[in-house]
Design a protein around this motif. Sequence first.
Motif, PDB file in Angstrom:
ATOM      1  N   ALA A   1      11.893   7.184  13.133  1.00 41.97           N
ATOM      2  CA  ALA A   1      12.945   7.898  13.857  1.00 41.97           C
ATOM      3  C   ALA A   1      13.353   9.174  13.140  1.00 41.97           C
TER       4      ALA A   1
ATOM      5  N   VAL B   1      19.875   0.966  20.925  1.00 36.70           N
ATOM      6  CA  VAL B   1      20.125   2.382  20.626  1.00 36.70           C
ATOM      7  C   VAL B   1      21.368   2.887  21.361  1.00 36.70           C
TER       8      VAL B   1
ATOM      9  N   PHE C   1      22.541   4.725  11.303  1.00 39.91           N
ATOM     10  CA  PHE C   1      21.397   4.591  12.204  1.00 39.91           C
ATOM     11  C   PHE C   1      20.135   4.245  11.414  1.00 39.91           C
TER      12      PHE C   1
END
Length: 290
Positions: free
Chosen positions: A81, A23, A70
């Motif tokens: 997420a 990340v 992402f």
Amino acid sequence: MTTHPEYILTLSCLDQRGIVHRVSGFLADHGCNIIDSAQFGDAQSRLFFMRVHFSAEDASVSDSSLRAEFAVLAATMQMNAQLNDAHKKPKMMLMVSKIGHCLNDLLFRYRSGLLPVEIPAIVSNHTEFYQLAASYNIPFHHLPLVAGASPDDKRKQEQKILDLVATHDIDLVVLARYMQILSPELCDAFRGRAINIHHSFLPSFKGAKPYAQAHERGVKLIGATAHFVTGDLDEGPIIEQDVERVDHAMDPETLTAIGRDVECVVLARAVKWFVEHRILLNGSKTVVFK
């Protein structure tokens, strides 16, 4: 002075090596600077939770490309997420019946800038607080539901609630002492985005006048619990709790006043944490990054 877009990333996934590295590496590679970060690995559920507040400092990386790229990483690691604009104010709908201390407290915090939200609607099954709503210039929707209403009448009333949520694109529904049991269907529709407040005497002191019941039992602590709404009455994932000590010299009215103060504070904390994207669901529990 140029300001950069800011985001709050929250995620959960099966715990595994390299999550923080992947990340943070992704953010660095896309010109982002981490402002603050928190993470937690739950040994029992084997899930990993993370919240990252960051700024996007590379103007060549667009919002859409940041999100799309992402999403690829999230899919690769099977993450749940969410990437939220840190400066966007969530839309909150308040629901209340005849007891207004939590409603009044939240409205004051909203007007004072302590609670960064928009409030497009206040809903009630009574008319007691329409003037309070008007004083804040917030539309008040009276959706009555009489005692002993038929299932069909309840469905029609709840459909109007759902219509308001859809019309105003509501992010959070707050039951600020809304004294109606929501149907399982409405609870499912609000999963993870509806917060309720109740006195912590449940289930010990059920029914009417819980503070009077507590007084009769000589309790030494009173408190409140804020939790997500589920189909199991007052048993949803707990977000925040607090207590105050009391003693034998206090009458039921004093206990009620103290209890209502605690309810206001506990509900306000839970709402603020939701607005700041600090709450992640962990099965029947929550992870709250404070």
